[in-house]
Enzyme design. Structure first.
Site, short mmCIF file in Angstrom:
data_model
loop_
_atom_site.label_atom_id
_atom_site.label_comp_id
_atom_site.label_asym_id
_atom_site.label_seq_id
_atom_site.Cartn_x
_atom_site.Cartn_y
_atom_site.Cartn_z
N GLU A 2 6.61 1.48 0.20
CA GLU A 2 6.51 2.27 1.42
C GLU A 2 6.44 3.77 1.11
O GLU A 2 5.67 4.50 1.70
CB GLU A 2 7.73 1.96 2.31
CG GLU A 2 7.85 2.81 3.55
CD GLU A 2 6.93 2.33 4.67
OE1 GLU A 2 6.26 1.30 4.48
OE2 GLU A 2 6.89 3.00 5.71
N ASP A 3 7.29 4.22 0.20
CA ASP A 3 7.48 5.67 0.06
C ASP A 3 6.85 6.30 -1.18
O ASP A 3 6.90 7.51 -1.34
CB ASP A 3 8.99 6.00 0.02
CG ASP A 3 9.67 5.60 1.32
OD1 ASP A 3 8.96 5.42 2.32
OD2 ASP A 3 10.90 5.49 1.32
#
Ligand code: MN
Length: 736
Positions: A76-77
């Site tokens: 996600e990051d």
């Protein structure tokens, strides 16, 4: 921050065969991936996944789970991808990390319909591998512990979601410690004053009674040792949230709570549990009504213990839990204690699948597969999540398990739908009691029935089981039929007026055979349901009348005036409660837009497209207005459930029609950004009907785009494409 070797050390303490190299690789990979990212606290971001992994080592979980925890935010990051993780750590870990990435995006405190859908996705993500849930819970726990670093406006939302979804899920999986800490942290955020006052009182109590805990502990151990029961006795003080909940449930003040202190007696075997119980019950007076044997009847989440309360040393009321070491482990760690995936052996896996908690998960997922609507599903799941069960008995001794706060009405429907429909009264433990009483564990319930009884619609708001609610809804369909007949009568009246003919029920009664119906009500209901055209009713009395208004009269109201009428050929299917003899409880009735007499239209700015869940609102004399389920306008009708109709799309796939929807797009102010947006929509075969700038700053423009699409999938495709463009910073559907 924890060092690499410290993490390995923690794991090695309970798992000597740990794959050290794997842990090391994951540690380094995650640390590099998060690079210089920092948390709001100023700590390096990597400290977060590391803490999450550490929480999971307390639960003594396997290497794959620890590695997934280290990697859980990378897809996600950071630049990490599923492919890369698969390649470096294997597809099993890849799947875990992807599962975690998916549920990260779910918003679980949104509007009902969306919340249900998201809860469904959450359960699906954890169904394949419960370890996803274990990492997610540890992730949430760490985020809750560090909540003060979360932006102020997001804190309540995170806390509410924790209290509504994650804490009950932890409880449902038997992870008691996790549940309590999550609840307490959420409670502190959501009700800071209540939390503080309870904490302060606990503090005062501790000061005044200081030694009590230790003294009682000692006296209990001595008494047990004298009778030859080897036991470890531990006193503990309840947490603020559980005290708060008791105060709320029982509507009592803090001072009236007798069980601030609880003691656990932990022994080696089941026999010793009962042995210890005997010792305690002979030595001190028992408080009546507090004895529960969850060893012979375990709770649904596998919890086993004996509970009792005695007036113990120093005339203190003492709440006792008696259990074996193994039961204790399950009570604390729940599904995580099942040696779940600890040695990757098929036997361990089987054991886990045998557990009640896992069974619950599976049953819930099956319920999804049966295709129940998201709302029904939410009703069902939430109830199961939020309420513990009560076990009641029929006079013949059949066990009926119900959610807590269930009533004799729920009990009756659980026994049999007919019993529920005919219930007029109840006896609880031999005593005549109101049907709305709350049932308790061990109650024997006898339902008094009468043959001529239809359930009052108001029961729907009293019952807590989905089964009872559905049955009551079905039983009130006669009332819905009356609604249809009322609507149909208005339509028939209007048809006569339009045709310039007098309307007489007496004359119409004489024409029933020509309409192949046996009563006027049948005729009206048929018209109301659009099974019969009102013009045909006029013709039954006036065969010479040619019917059909002039075509121009049928032209739809202009959209600008707020109504979007179905175009010729477009049709909807109405799902409405069926008639009594119908084996299928729901009957689909097609409504042809402009070809029928029943006015069906879309709500102004409704923006429903095929694929959306829609409802019809019935307005006698006007017809049916269709809203997407998420429309805020529906709130106006919440008090009038009898006006709601389930409506389904029935689109002709060979002749697709376009339907209007609205998108709110925020895009950066750079040359050509608008052209790009228009191009994406055009390439996707969307039809832009209108476009308005609603606000404009130096950097961003917000605009509302009216776009015509074929269905939800088409719309979602456009939205996804738009989101992938760098100039677009956000795309949301209006009312969507
Ligand atoms: Mn995280």
């Amino acid at each position: 921050m924890m060092r690499q070797y410290e993490l390995v050390e923690r794991v090695r303490r309970y798992n000597p065969n740990t794959d050290e190299a794997l842990l090391d690789r994951a540690y380094v990979y995650a640390m590099r991936a998060h690079g210089t990212q920092t948390r709001a606290s100023g700590d390096p971001y990597f400290s977060h996944p590391l803490e999450v992994a550490a929480i999971l080592t307390d639960l003594k979980l396997d290497d794959a789970t620890i590695v997934a925890a280290l990697l859980h935010d990378t897809i996600e990051d950071t630049d990490a991808t599923r492919d890369e993780i698969d390649r470096l750590f294997g597809p099993q870990i890849g799947a875990l990390v992807e599962g975690l990435t998916k549920i990260k995006k779910l918003d679980l405190v949104s509007k009902q319909a969306k919340q249900a859908e998201n809860l469904r996705k959450l359960l699906l993500a954890i169904a394949d591998d419960v370890r996803v849930l274990l990492v997610k819970l540890a992730d949430r726990l760490h985020n809750m512990r560090t909540l003060k670093w979360v932006p102020e406006e997001k804190r309540n939302r995170v806390a509410q979601e924790t209290l509504d979804i994650y804490a009950p899920l932890a409880g449902r999986m038997g992870m008691h410690d996790m549940r309590e800490e999550l609840e307490d942290l959420a409670f502190r955020q959501l009700s800071p004053e209540a939390y503080e006052s309870i904490r302060a009182r606990l503090e005062t109590l501790k000061e005044s009674s200081g030694e009590v805990l230790a003294a009682i502990e000692r006296e209990l151990s001595d008494a047990l040792a004298q009778k030859g029961v080897q036991a470890s006795v531990k006193g503990r003080e309840k947490r603020p949230y559980s005290i708060w909940r008791k105060m709320e449930q029982k509507a009592v003040a803090f001072e009236q709570l007798s069980d601030i202190y609880g003691f656990r007696i932990i022994v080696d075997s089941v026999e010793q549990c009962y042995g210890a119980l005997g010792v305690v019950h002979t030595k001190w007076p028992v408080v009546p009504g507090r004895f529960k044997d969850y060893i012979s009847t375990p709770k649904q989440n596998d919890y086993r213990s004996i509970h009792t309360t005695v007036v113990g040393p120093g005339r203190q009321r003492v709440e006792l839990q008696i259990r074996t070491r193994k039961m204790h482990e399950i009570a604390e760690y729940g599904i995580a204690a099942h040696a779940l995936y600890k040695d990757n052996s098929p036997a361990a896996d089987l054991l886990a699948r045998d557990s009640n908690a896992y069974g619950w998960l599976r049953r819930t997922i099956e319920l999804l597969a049966e295709g129940s609507s998201p709302e029904e599903f939410l009703e069902h799941t939430k109830l199961e999540l939020f309420h513990d069960q009560v076990f009641c008995f029929t006079p013949k001794g059949r066990l009926i398990a119900l959610p807590r706060r269930a009533t004799p009405i729920d009990f009756a429907y659980a026994v049999h739908t007919d019993v529920g429909n005919m219930a007029v009264g109840a006896k609880i433990n031999g005593k005549v009691s109101p049907l709305v009483s709350e049932l308790h564990n061990g109650d024997e319930v006898e339902i008094i029935t009468s043959t001529a009884q239809t359930p009052p619609a108001a029961w729907e708001s009293i019952v807590v089981t989905g089964k009872a609610r559905a049955a009551i809804r079905r039983a009130t369909r006669a009332a819905v039929r009356a609604q249809y007949a009322g609507l149909g009568r208005k339509i028939v009246e209007r048809a006569f007026a339009r045709a310039g003919k007098p309307f007489s029920e007496e004359r119409l009664s004489g024409a029933l055979s020509r309409l192949a119906r046996t009563s006027l009500d049948d005729v009206y209901a048929a018209v109301g349901r659009s099974e019969m055209r009102a013009d045909d009713v006029v013709k039954a009395l006036h065969p010479e009348w040619t019917g059909a208004r002039a075509p121009e009269e049928r032209a739809s109201a202009p959209r600008g005036e707020g109504w979007f009428e179905l175009k010729a050929g477009q049709s909807l299917k109405f799902k409405i409660p069926g008639i009594e003899a119908d084996p299928d409880p729901m009957t689909a009735i097609p409504i042809r837009g402009i070809n029928g007499d029943l006015p069906v239209r879309f709500a102004p700015n409704g923006g429903a497209v095929p694929g959306d869940r829609i409802v019809g609102i019935l307005t006698a004399g006007e017809g049916i207005t269709v809203y997407p389920i998420q429309s805020p306008a529906l709130q106006d009708f919440e008090e009038e459930p009898e006006r709601w109709l389930d409506v389904r799309w029935d689109v002709d796939e060979d002749d697709p029609q376009r339907f209007p929807a609205q998108l709110v797009v925020t895009a950066s102010n750079e040359p050509g950004s608008l052209a790009q947006i228009a191009q994406v929509i055009g390439e996707r075969d969307g039809n832009i009907d209108n476009l308005r700038m609603t606000s404009r700053s130096n950097d961003f423009t917000r605009m509302v785009i009216d776009v015509e699409v074929y269905d939800l999938r088409h719309l979602n495709g456009i939205i996804a494409d738009l989101r992938s463009r760098p100039v677009v910073s956000s795309v949301e559907r209006l009312n969507g």
